[in-house]
Design a protein around this motif. Structure first.
Motif, short mmCIF file in Angstrom:
data_model
loop_
_atom_site.label_atom_id
_atom_site.label_comp_id
_atom_site.label_asym_id
_atom_site.label_seq_id
_atom_site.Cartn_x
_atom_site.Cartn_y
_atom_site.Cartn_z
N GLY A 1 36.40 25.39 37.93
CA GLY A 1 34.85 25.63 37.42
C GLY A 1 34.42 25.70 39.08
O GLY A 1 32.94 25.63 39.25
N LEU A 2 35.14 25.54 39.97
CA LEU A 2 34.91 26.15 41.53
C LEU A 2 35.11 27.40 41.45
O LEU A 2 33.99 27.93 41.74
CB LEU A 2 36.37 25.95 42.25
CG LEU A 2 35.70 26.09 43.46
CD1 LEU A 2 35.29 25.51 44.10
CD2 LEU A 2 37.29 25.48 44.54
N ILE A 3 36.10 28.33 40.17
CA ILE A 3 35.44 30.00 39.87
C ILE A 3 33.95 30.24 40.20
O ILE A 3 33.46 31.19 39.74
CB ILE A 3 36.58 30.15 39.55
CG1 ILE A 3 37.66 29.87 40.43
CG2 ILE A 3 36.63 31.41 38.65
CD1 ILE A 3 39.33 30.48 39.37
N GLY A 4 34.19 29.58 38.68
CA GLY A 4 32.49 29.84 37.96
C GLY A 4 31.20 29.30 38.84
O GLY A 4 30.15 30.04 39.51
N ALA A 5 31.65 28.28 39.43
CA ALA A 5 30.55 27.80 40.48
C ALA A 5 30.45 29.16 41.54
O ALA A 5 29.39 29.59 41.84
CB ALA A 5 30.49 26.79 41.09
N VAL A 6 31.57 29.69 41.98
CA VAL A 6 30.98 30.17 42.95
C VAL A 6 31.26 32.19 42.72
O VAL A 6 29.96 32.56 42.91
CB VAL A 6 32.59 30.84 43.52
CG1 VAL A 6 32.27 32.37 44.61
CG2 VAL A 6 32.52 29.74 44.27
N PHE A 7 31.04 32.13 40.96
CA PHE A 7 30.86 33.39 40.58
C PHE A 7 29.15 33.39 40.33
O PHE A 7 28.31 34.23 40.53
CB PHE A 7 31.90 33.54 39.01
CG PHE A 7 30.82 34.73 37.99
CD1 PHE A 7 31.14 35.73 38.60
CD2 PHE A 7 30.34 34.12 37.31
CE1 PHE A 7 31.12 36.54 37.66
CE2 PHE A 7 29.31 35.11 36.13
CZ PHE A 7 29.51 36.53 36.37
N VAL A 8 28.37 32.22 39.82
CA VAL A 8 27.11 31.53 39.86
C VAL A 8 26.67 32.19 40.74
O VAL A 8 25.07 32.71 40.84
CB VAL A 8 26.84 30.44 38.96
CG1 VAL A 8 25.29 30.58 38.91
CG2 VAL A 8 27.21 30.50 37.48
N ALA A 9 26.28 31.28 41.84
CA ALA A 9 26.56 31.53 43.68
C ALA A 9 25.68 32.61 44.11
O ALA A 9 24.96 33.78 44.08
CB ALA A 9 26.96 31.18 44.11
N ILE A 10 27.22 33.78 43.64
CA ILE A 10 27.65 35.09 44.09
C ILE A 10 26.16 36.50 43.31
O ILE A 10 25.33 37.05 43.24
CB ILE A 10 28.72 35.51 44.27
CG1 ILE A 10 28.98 35.11 45.37
CG2 ILE A 10 29.21 36.73 44.92
CD1 ILE A 10 31.53 35.27 45.86
N TRP A 11 25.98 35.92 42.00
CA TRP A 11 25.54 36.78 40.71
C TRP A 11 24.44 36.27 40.84
O TRP A 11 23.80 37.48 41.36
CB TRP A 11 26.02 36.12 39.63
CG TRP A 11 25.65 36.96 38.65
CD1 TRP A 11 24.65 38.73 39.22
CD2 TRP A 11 25.07 36.61 36.94
NE1 TRP A 11 24.76 39.21 37.38
CE2 TRP A 11 24.88 38.14 36.69
CE3 TRP A 11 25.56 35.60 36.77
CZ2 TRP A 11 24.92 37.93 35.35
CZ3 TRP A 11 25.71 35.73 34.59
CH2 TRP A 11 25.37 36.75 34.50
N LEU A 12 23.80 35.17 41.47
CA LEU A 12 22.72 34.75 41.73
C LEU A 12 22.09 35.64 43.10
O LEU A 12 20.15 36.14 42.66
CB LEU A 12 21.47 33.47 41.43
CG LEU A 12 21.95 32.86 39.71
CD1 LEU A 12 21.84 31.83 39.84
CD2 LEU A 12 21.21 33.96 38.71
N ILE A 13 22.31 35.88 43.93
CA ILE A 13 22.63 35.95 44.95
C ILE A 13 22.28 37.21 44.81
O ILE A 13 20.95 37.70 45.41
CB ILE A 13 22.83 35.33 46.62
CG1 ILE A 13 23.00 34.40 46.10
CG2 ILE A 13 23.41 36.36 47.63
CD1 ILE A 13 23.76 33.31 47.46
N LEU A 14 22.57 37.79 44.33
CA LEU A 14 23.04 39.42 44.49
C LEU A 14 22.02 39.88 43.96
O LEU A 14 20.67 41.17 43.81
CB LEU A 14 24.11 40.21 44.05
CG LEU A 14 25.83 39.73 44.72
CD1 LEU A 14 27.05 40.14 43.49
CD2 LEU A 14 25.07 40.36 46.20
N VAL A 15 21.19 39.30 41.70
CA VAL A 15 20.06 39.10 42.10
C VAL A 15 18.67 39.28 42.31
O VAL A 15 17.72 40.49 42.43
CB VAL A 15 20.15 38.90 40.30
CG1 VAL A 15 19.20 38.30 40.02
CG2 VAL A 15 21.05 39.18 40.07
#
Length: 267
Positions: free
Chosen positions: A25-39
């Motif tokens: 879940g922590l890996i997924g949360a970090v991925f979502v945050a980074i992905w949406l920030i880059l978008v």
């Protein structure tokens, strides 16, 4: 084949038990945050119509459609503008956590002791229950904000002498809030957990043929993951919309203006 209904503890950190669902879940949360920030950074530099990249454009397409859905569901545009970031975030969180659970390395591939190192966060009842509680709390927050304290309390508590039917209906409405919370939590947990079991059973039964069969089941799970995220998003939006319009019906504006992400971020 290892199947456990509850998330399994891996180790303790400062007296806090860390489970395999928390790790993924922590890996997924970090991925979502980074992905949406880059978008978001790409959208700031370019208009949404000129942004390149399949996954980036997929996020923009989802965001614009979800944003339109919120405005169509909640007639009060001021409320819809405040609710949209919350419910759209729920969609992406649920979708990514669901998809993380069907990755090849999740399950018995990596073990820590006897427990799998990774487990889908969405297959942990603690996570789905927490998400459901947050959703119902936000329903009450917006109801208090729009209707006021007395207006919101009138949804549940009515003088039985003056309006016995309304009193009974308010009691049912109060019970309904708790039933909605449990339904949100159990529904998401059950679907994710069943999907994981399905993939494990296919791998176990198909044996050497699993590389041929699994892609079809993965495509099916990708479709189901999007549906589950959208249903949770839609239910959260509808619950908030019903709460803020109780006894105060807003004038519906069916001519909803479709905005791009660039226009939304500039308002």
């Amino acid at each position: 084949m290892h199947i456990s209904v509850k998330a399994e503890p891996l180790f303790e950190l400062f007296g806090f038990t860390v489970t395999n669902a928390m790790v993924l879940g922590l890996i997924g949360a970090v991925f979502v945050a980074i992905w949406l920030i880059l978008v978001a950074q790409k959208v700031k530099k370019n208009s949404s119509s000129t942004v390149k990249g399949f996954f980036t454009r997929l996020v923009l397409w989802c965001f614009e459609r979800l944003h339109r859905t919120v405005y169509e569901t909640i007639p009060n545009k001021k409320v819809a503008k405040g609710v949209a970031p919350f419910v759209i975030s729920i969609f992406f969180i649920v979708a990514i956590q669901y998809y993380m659970g069907i990755l090849p390395f999740v399950g018995d591939t990596f073990l820590m002791g006897e427990a799998p190192l990774f487990r889908s966060q969405a297959a942990d009842l603690n996570f789905t229950l927490a998400l459901a509680i947050i959703t119902i709390v936000m329903v009450q927050v917006w109801a208090f904000k729009v209707l006021g304290f007395k207006g919101n309390m009138k949804r549940y508590f009515v003088n039985p002498l003056k309006d016995p039917i309304g009193c009974f209906a308010g009691f049912l409405e109060l019970i309904g809030e708790f039933s909605r919370m449990l339904a949100l939590a159990m529904r998401l947990f059950g679907n994710v957990f069943a999907g994981e079991i399905l993939l494990m059973v296919v791998i176990s039964l198909a044996s050497y043929a699993s590389p041929v069969l699994l892609p079809f089941f993965y495509i099916f799970e990708l479709f189901i993951g999007g549906i589950q995220a959208y249903v949770f998003f839609m239910l959260a939006t509808v619950f908030i919309g019903l709460a803020v319009s109780h006894d105060h019906p807003a004038k519906s504006d069916h001519s909803v203006e479709v905005k791009t992400v660039s226009e939304i971020s500039s308002t």
